[in-house]
Motif scaffolding. Structure first.
Motif, PDB file in Angstrom:
ATOM      1  N   GLY A  76       0.816  -1.214   0.000  1.00 26.33           N
ATOM      2  CA  GLY A  76       0.000   0.000   0.000  1.00 26.33           C
ATOM      3  C   GLY A  76       0.846   1.258   0.000  1.00 26.33           C
ATOM      4  N   LEU A  77       1.907   1.273   0.781  1.00 33.82           N
ATOM      5  CA  LEU A  77       2.776   2.441   0.852  1.00 33.82           C
ATOM      6  C   LEU A  77       3.468   2.660  -0.492  1.00 33.82           C
ATOM      7  CD1 LEU A  77       3.739   4.582   2.929  1.00 33.82           C
ATOM      8  CD2 LEU A  77       5.703   3.118   3.355  1.00 33.82           C
ATOM      9  N   SER A  78       3.908   1.589  -1.124  1.00 34.25           N
ATOM     10  CA  SER A  78       4.576   1.719  -2.417  1.00 34.25           C
ATOM     11  C   SER A  78       3.609   2.151  -3.518  1.00 34.25           C
ATOM     12  CB  SER A  78       5.232   0.397  -2.816  1.00 34.25           C
ATOM     13  OG  SER A  78       6.297   0.104  -1.954  1.00 34.25           O
ATOM     14  N   PHE A  79       2.371   1.683  -3.460  1.00 38.39           N
ATOM     15  CA  PHE A  79       1.403   2.006  -4.499  1.00 38.39           C
ATOM     16  C   PHE A  79       0.838   3.418  -4.333  1.00 38.39           C
ATOM     17  CE2 PHE A  79      -2.998   1.953  -6.164  1.00 38.39           C
ATOM     18  CZ  PHE A  79      -2.694   1.785  -7.502  1.00 38.39           C
ATOM     19  N   LYS A  80       0.563   3.809  -3.090  1.00 38.89           N
ATOM     20  CA  LYS A  80      -0.133   5.074  -2.842  1.00 38.89           C
ATOM     21  C   LYS A  80       0.793   6.270  -2.652  1.00 38.89           C
ATOM     22  CE  LYS A  80      -3.967   2.606  -0.725  1.00 38.89           C
ATOM     23  NZ  LYS A  80      -4.661   2.277   0.521  1.00 38.89           N
ATOM     24  N   THR A  81       2.092   6.024  -2.533  1.00 37.96           N
ATOM     25  CA  THR A  81       3.042   7.114  -2.312  1.00 37.96           C
ATOM     26  C   THR A  81       4.234   6.939  -3.256  1.00 37.96           C
ATOM     27  OG1 THR A  81       4.486   6.038  -0.685  1.00 37.96           O
ATOM     28  CG2 THR A  81       2.444   7.029   0.154  1.00 37.96           C
ATOM     29  N   ASP A  82       5.167   7.867  -3.180  1.00 38.40           N
ATOM     30  CA  ASP A  82       6.391   7.789  -3.978  1.00 38.40           C
ATOM     31  C   ASP A  82       7.554   7.208  -3.179  1.00 38.40           C
ATOM     32  OD1 ASP A  82       5.397   8.899  -6.422  1.00 38.40           O
ATOM     33  OD2 ASP A  82       5.354  10.857  -5.439  1.00 38.40           O
ATOM     34  N   LEU A  83       7.263   6.581  -2.026  1.00 42.31           N
ATOM     35  CA  LEU A  83       8.311   5.973  -1.208  1.00 42.31           C
ATOM     36  C   LEU A  83       8.556   4.532  -1.620  1.00 42.31           C
ATOM     37  CD1 LEU A  83       7.671   7.086   2.463  1.00 42.31           C
ATOM     38  CD2 LEU A  83       9.291   7.996   0.820  1.00 42.31           C
TER      39      LEU A  83
END
Length: 155
Positions: A76-83
């Motif tokens: 989720g963090l990789s998909f929803k953000t640029d991190l």
């Protein structure tokens, strides 16, 4: 619950915030347990565009011999953000006893703020095999041979 369970000893470091749990599996079939940012000032950490930072977890592990802990992104963090977890998967060797830190990179165009206690990555305990390396003068032939990087096509 997965039938195969291996003990992982975890040490809370001085800046671990005990208002948060140790890493845990969020579902019974989860392969990874989430890791949180445990910032010494309990504030936040700004990651500038193009920057990479080491984010502390406040934890050290005693990993059983014959295993590693792999550090992977949370989808989720990789998909929803640029991190991104830059060295994914990262490896924590069984003989390392220092603090586990996560290398995060900001691949966006704006600052990204990591908050204290935020779930930033996941850890997967995995068995390790070491190779017995031996030099040979010839390798066996295969249909693919030395073809690499796209040699098998896209369809």
């Amino acid at each position: 619950m997965i039938d195969r369970v291996v003990d992982l000893k975890v040490k809370k470091l001085e800046h671990f915030d005990s208002s948060f749990d140790l890493p845990k599996y969020e579902t019974t079939g989860a392969a990874g347990a989430d890791l949180r940012a445990h910032l010494e000032n309990k504030d936040s950490l700004v990651i500038a565009p193009g920057a990479r930072v080491l984010v502390p977890t406040g934890l050290s592990f005693e990993i059983p011999h014959g295993y590693e802990v792999q550090i992977r992104p949370r989808s989720g963090l990789s998909f929803k953000t640029d991190l991104l977890v830059v060295n994914s998967p990262g490896t924590i060797d069984c003989d390392y006893r220092g603090e586990v830190k996560i290398i995060l990179g900001n691949f966006g165009n704006e600052d990204f703020v990591i908050k204290h206690g935020e779930r930033i990555a996941q850890m997967v305990l995995a068995p390790v095999w070491q190779a017995r390396v031996s030099e040979v003068s010839e390798l066996s032939d295969t249909e693919r041979g030395a073809g690499g990087f796209g040699s098998t096509g896209t369809k």
